[in-house]
Design a protein around this motif. Structure first.
Motif, PDB file in Angstrom:
ATOM      1  N   ARG A   1       0.820  -1.222   0.000  1.00 25.82           N
ATOM      2  CA  ARG A   1       0.000   0.000   0.000  1.00 25.82           C
ATOM      3  C   ARG A   1       0.849   1.265   0.000  1.00 25.82           C
ATOM      4  O   ARG A   1       0.480   2.266  -0.605  1.00 25.82           O
ATOM      5  CB  ARG A   1      -0.940  -0.012   1.204  1.00 25.82           C
ATOM      6  CG  ARG A   1      -1.859   1.190   1.270  1.00 25.82           C
ATOM      7  CD  ARG A   1      -3.046   0.940   2.141  1.00 25.82           C
ATOM      8  NE  ARG A   1      -3.929  -0.062   1.543  1.00 25.82           N
ATOM      9  CZ  ARG A   1      -4.800   0.213   0.572  1.00 25.82           C
ATOM     10  NH1 ARG A   1      -4.885   1.445   0.074  1.00 25.82           N
ATOM     11  NH2 ARG A   1      -5.568  -0.729   0.083  1.00 25.82           N
ATOM     12  N   SER A   2       2.007   1.230   0.645  1.00 22.23           N
ATOM     13  CA  SER A   2       2.852   2.420   0.708  1.00 22.23           C
ATOM     14  C   SER A   2       3.391   2.835  -0.655  1.00 22.23           C
ATOM     15  O   SER A   2       3.896   3.952  -0.813  1.00 22.23           O
ATOM     16  CB  SER A   2       4.026   2.187   1.666  1.00 22.23           C
ATOM     17  OG  SER A   2       4.780   1.057   1.260  1.00 22.23           O
ATOM     18  N   MET A   3       3.291   1.952  -1.664  1.00 20.17           N
ATOM     19  CA  MET A   3       3.784   2.252  -3.003  1.00 20.17           C
ATOM     20  C   MET A   3       2.701   2.791  -3.933  1.00 20.17           C
ATOM     21  O   MET A   3       3.012   3.259  -5.028  1.00 20.17           O
ATOM     22  CB  MET A   3       4.407   1.001  -3.622  1.00 20.17           C
ATOM     23  CG  MET A   3       5.729   0.580  -3.017  1.00 20.17           C
ATOM     24  SD  MET A   3       7.091   1.713  -3.425  1.00 20.17           S
ATOM     25  CE  MET A   3       7.267   2.599  -1.870  1.00 20.17           C
ATOM     26  N   LEU A   4       1.443   2.716  -3.539  1.00 13.28           N
ATOM     27  CA  LEU A   4       0.369   3.101  -4.444  1.00 13.28           C
ATOM     28  C   LEU A   4       0.471   4.558  -4.859  1.00 13.28           C
ATOM     29  O   LEU A   4       0.189   4.920  -6.009  1.00 13.28           O
ATOM     30  CB  LEU A   4      -0.993   2.825  -3.792  1.00 13.28           C
ATOM     31  CG  LEU A   4      -1.320   1.345  -3.526  1.00 13.28           C
ATOM     32  CD1 LEU A   4      -2.702   1.217  -2.910  1.00 13.28           C
ATOM     33  CD2 LEU A   4      -1.214   0.522  -4.798  1.00 13.28           C
ATOM     34  N   GLY A   5       0.871   5.418  -3.942  1.00 11.79           N
ATOM     35  CA  GLY A   5       0.979   6.840  -4.268  1.00 11.79           C
ATOM     36  C   GLY A   5       1.993   7.110  -5.359  1.00 11.79           C
ATOM     37  O   GLY A   5       1.787   7.995  -6.206  1.00 11.79           O
ATOM     38  N   TYR A   6       3.097   6.359  -5.368  1.00 11.10           N
ATOM     39  CA  TYR A   6       4.113   6.546  -6.409  1.00 11.10           C
ATOM     40  C   TYR A   6       3.585   6.096  -7.770  1.00 11.10           C
ATOM     41  O   TYR A   6       3.965   6.650  -8.804  1.00 11.10           O
ATOM     42  CB  TYR A   6       5.372   5.752  -6.062  1.00 11.10           C
ATOM     43  CG  TYR A   6       6.106   6.266  -4.850  1.00 11.10           C
ATOM     44  CD1 TYR A   6       6.955   7.363  -4.942  1.00 11.10           C
ATOM     45  CD2 TYR A   6       5.944   5.647  -3.605  1.00 11.10           C
ATOM     46  CE1 TYR A   6       7.639   7.827  -3.831  1.00 11.10           C
ATOM     47  CE2 TYR A   6       6.631   6.111  -2.489  1.00 11.10           C
ATOM     48  CZ  TYR A   6       7.472   7.207  -2.611  1.00 11.10           C
ATOM     49  OH  TYR A   6       8.141   7.668  -1.508  1.00 11.10           O
ATOM     50  N   ILE A   7       2.738   5.071  -7.780  1.00  8.78           N
ATOM     51  CA  ILE A   7       2.177   4.578  -9.042  1.00  8.78           C
ATOM     52  C   ILE A   7       1.106   5.518  -9.566  1.00  8.78           C
ATOM     53  O   ILE A   7       0.966   5.717 -10.774  1.00  8.78           O
ATOM     54  CB  ILE A   7       1.617   3.154  -8.837  1.00  8.78           C
ATOM     55  CG1 ILE A   7       2.744   2.202  -8.424  1.00  8.78           C
ATOM     56  CG2 ILE A   7       0.934   2.637 -10.097  1.00  8.78           C
ATOM     57  CD1 ILE A   7       2.267   0.876  -7.893  1.00  8.78           C
ATOM     58  N   ILE A   8       0.360   6.117  -8.651  1.00  7.39           N
ATOM     59  CA  ILE A   8      -0.686   7.067  -9.063  1.00  7.39           C
ATOM     60  C   ILE A   8      -0.067   8.369  -9.545  1.00  7.39           C
ATOM     61  O   ILE A   8      -0.397   8.870 -10.620  1.00  7.39           O
ATOM     62  CB  ILE A   8      -1.650   7.333  -7.894  1.00  7.39           C
ATOM     63  CG1 ILE A   8      -2.409   6.049  -7.531  1.00  7.39           C
ATOM     64  CG2 ILE A   8      -2.645   8.447  -8.253  1.00  7.39           C
ATOM     65  CD1 ILE A   8      -3.204   6.143  -6.251  1.00  7.39           C
ATOM     66  N   GLY A   9       0.858   8.928  -8.751  1.00  5.31           N
ATOM     67  CA  GLY A   9       1.492  10.190  -9.107  1.00  5.31           C
ATOM     68  C   GLY A   9       0.603  11.380  -8.799  1.00  5.31           C
ATOM     69  O   GLY A   9      -0.575  11.240  -8.460  1.00  5.31           O
ATOM     70  N   ALA A  10       1.179  12.580  -8.936  1.00  2.00           N
ATOM     71  CA  ALA A  10       0.430  13.812  -8.672  1.00  2.00           C
ATOM     72  C   ALA A  10      -0.708  13.947  -9.675  1.00  2.00           C
ATOM     73  O   ALA A  10      -0.486  13.881 -10.884  1.00  2.00           O
ATOM     74  CB  ALA A  10       1.362  15.022  -8.753  1.00  2.00           C
ATOM     75  N   LYS A  11      -1.905  14.122  -9.160  1.00  2.00           N
ATOM     76  CA  LYS A  11      -3.112  14.262  -9.987  1.00  2.00           C
ATOM     77  C   LYS A  11      -3.243  13.097 -10.975  1.00  2.00           C
ATOM     78  O   LYS A  11      -3.679  13.271 -12.113  1.00  2.00           O
ATOM     79  CB  LYS A  11      -3.107  15.606 -10.733  1.00  2.00           C
ATOM     80  CG  LYS A  11      -3.122  16.816  -9.809  1.00  2.00           C
ATOM     81  CD  LYS A  11      -3.148  18.118 -10.590  1.00  2.00           C
ATOM     82  CE  LYS A  11      -3.180  19.322  -9.645  1.00  2.00           C
ATOM     83  NZ  LYS A  11      -3.202  20.611 -10.388  1.00  2.00           N
ATOM     84  N   HIS A  12      -2.826  11.921 -10.556  1.00  2.00           N
ATOM     85  CA  HIS A  12      -2.922  10.682 -11.346  1.00  2.00           C
ATOM     86  C   HIS A  12      -2.071  10.718 -12.620  1.00  2.00           C
ATOM     87  O   HIS A  12      -2.301   9.943 -13.546  1.00  2.00           O
ATOM     88  CB  HIS A  12      -4.381  10.382 -11.708  1.00  2.00           C
ATOM     89  CG  HIS A  12      -5.209   9.988 -10.522  1.00  2.00           C
ATOM     90  ND1 HIS A  12      -5.534   8.695 -10.232  1.00  2.00           N
ATOM     91  CD2 HIS A  12      -5.770  10.747  -9.537  1.00  2.00           C
ATOM     92  CE1 HIS A  12      -6.265   8.652  -9.128  1.00  2.00           C
ATOM     93  NE2 HIS A  12      -6.412   9.884  -8.674  1.00  2.00           N
ATOM     94  N   ALA A  13      -1.058  11.601 -12.643  1.00  2.00           N
ATOM     95  CA  ALA A  13      -0.264  11.771 -13.861  1.00  2.00           C
ATOM     96  C   ALA A  13       0.531  10.518 -14.211  1.00  2.00           C
ATOM     97  O   ALA A  13       0.619  10.127 -15.385  1.00  2.00           O
ATOM     98  CB  ALA A  13       0.675  12.969 -13.700  1.00  2.00           C
ATOM     99  N   THR A  14       1.127   9.870 -13.210  1.00  2.00           N
ATOM    100  CA  THR A  14       1.939   8.679 -13.491  1.00  2.00           C
ATOM    101  C   THR A  14       1.069   7.542 -14.005  1.00  2.00           C
ATOM    102  O   THR A  14       1.422   6.865 -14.986  1.00  2.00           O
ATOM    103  CB  THR A  14       2.683   8.238 -12.219  1.00  2.00           C
ATOM    104  OG1 THR A  14       3.486   9.324 -11.744  1.00  2.00           O
ATOM    105  CG2 THR A  14       3.572   7.039 -12.512  1.00  2.00           C
ATOM    106  N   ARG A  15      -0.066   7.319 -13.366  1.00  2.00           N
ATOM    107  CA  ARG A  15      -0.967   6.250 -13.813  1.00  2.00           C
ATOM    108  C   ARG A  15      -1.443   6.504 -15.239  1.00  2.00           C
ATOM    109  O   ARG A  15      -1.464   5.583 -16.071  1.00  2.00           O
ATOM    110  CB  ARG A  15      -2.173   6.147 -12.876  1.00  2.00           C
ATOM    111  CG  ARG A  15      -3.188   5.098 -13.329  1.00  2.00           C
ATOM    112  CD  ARG A  15      -4.384   5.056 -12.398  1.00  2.00           C
ATOM    113  NE  ARG A  15      -5.098   6.313 -12.371  1.00  2.00           N
ATOM    114  CZ  ARG A  15      -5.973   6.724 -13.301  1.00  2.00           C
ATOM    115  NH1 ARG A  15      -6.228   5.956 -14.343  1.00  2.00           N
ATOM    116  NH2 ARG A  15      -6.580   7.881 -13.190  1.00  2.00           N
TER     117      ARG A  15
END
Length: 348
Positions: free
Chosen positions: A72-86
């Protein structure tokens, strides 16, 4: 446009050349010019995707689906700011990536029309996790306690002498930057563990390491002595020091063993890489980072010139290697003056 996008020629299936066509060149030379290139993105993707041939991809209507667990601690990195990375992952791979909400489990689902796109998305997500992990603080480490009574007594004598004799000249030779005597230890390697699943796997590897590396090594060498004598600092300038440590002398046997242990754990994917070929054998005596643990949020430096000069060969003591711990870095205030809590321990 011919210059910007030259024709590519593959030789033997794995060597790529850019072919720059030029009438002037061909008129004066019989050889065609070329610039050798490394694998292009398509070839690299194919090679890397071969490592993902075994992942489970299921039919999903007219498309395909792949579900896998992510801490779960990695989900934010995969999503990115404003979902940009995803969004970029989805665009690059032609897939849809479903990321669970906070209250749900941590399984990510990749849906796509082509299995290759799903495989590529999974590989890119794994790459994000691998590179983001070590931006986090370490959570656990393998340690060798060096806190027998003689060493602790000598360390306390060293501490009081430094405070009384060098305090005024070293800017920050205050008691709070000294290690607690019961926490004196050698660090073999450090880890960033993201959840209980990774913790369990690491404990199992630690147990295997005892049987496959540590015990066989000790059968060859016999008991290993650890002798602490002399001090040094982690940087080249003794006037701006953050860490001052005790050195390990007569260290061939212990150096060989900890190198083997670190090499074994480097393959787990959760260990922070060592900076050199050998594990840096040292016992931290003073560290300005300890001030942060006292809620003094400042990383200062101190002048250790006088300390290094006066106590260059200070003898702290020795012990026989008799235990190795897989230790937790974080601790409660109750354990502040005790040795680090172990989630696994090897007694020799």
């Amino acid at each position: 446009m011919d210059v910007l996008e030259p024709k590519k020629i593959w030789v033997e299936g794995h060597r790529c050349y850019r072919f720059y066509e030029s009438c002037e060149w061909e008129g004066s030379h019989n050889l065609a010019p070329y610039v050798e290139d490394s694998f292009d993105e398509v070839m690299c993707d194919q090679i890397l995707d071969d490592d993902y041939m075994d992942i489970e991809i299921k039919p999903y209507g007219s498309r395909f689906k792949h579900t896998f667990y992510v801490p779960r601690s990695m989900l934010g990195y995969i999503i990115g700011a404003k979902h940009a990375t995803r969004k970029k992952l989805e665009s690059d791979t032609g897939t849809t990536i479903q990321i669970p909400k906070h209250e749900e489990n941590s399984n990510i689902t990749i849906i796509g029309s082509y299995q290759k796109g799903i495989t590529s998305a999974r590989r890119k997500i794994d790459f994000i996790i691998e590179n983001s992990r070590f931006k986090l603080d370490m959570t656990h480490f393998i340690s060798i306690p060096v806190n027998n009574q003689d060493i602790m007594d000598n360390f306390e004598s060293f501490k009081m002498e430094v405070i009384n004799n060098c305090g005024k000249n070293s800017n920050s030779a205050e008691e709070n930057i000294f290690q607690k005597s019961k926490k004196l230890h050698l660090t073999i390697c450090v880890f960033v563990l993201l959840d209980d699943n990774e913790k369990e796997k690491l404990v199992n590897h630690f147990i295997d390491c005892e049987e496959n590396i540590i015990k066989p090594a000790l059968e060859k060498t016999g008991p290993i002595k650890i002798k602490l004598q002399g001090i040094d600092c982690m940087n080249d300038d003794p006037t701006e020091v953050q860490v001052l440590y005790a050195k390990i002398v007569e260290s061939e046997k212990i150096q060989s063993l900890v190198n083997e242990i670190a090499e074994s754990f480097s393959k787990t994917g959760v260990m922070k890489p060592n900076r050199g070929k050998n594990v840096k054998l040292h016992v931290t005596l003073m560290n300005t980072k300890f001030l942060q643990e006292e809620n003094q949020w400042r990383r200062i430096k101190f002048d250790a010139s006088d300390i290094l000069k006066q106590y260059e060969n200070f003898y702290f003591g020795e012990l026989t290697l008799n235990e190795i711990h897989l230790s937790k870095r974080s601790e409660s205030k109750i354990r502040r003056n005790e040795y680090y809590e172990a989630i696994a321990k090897i007694e020799l």
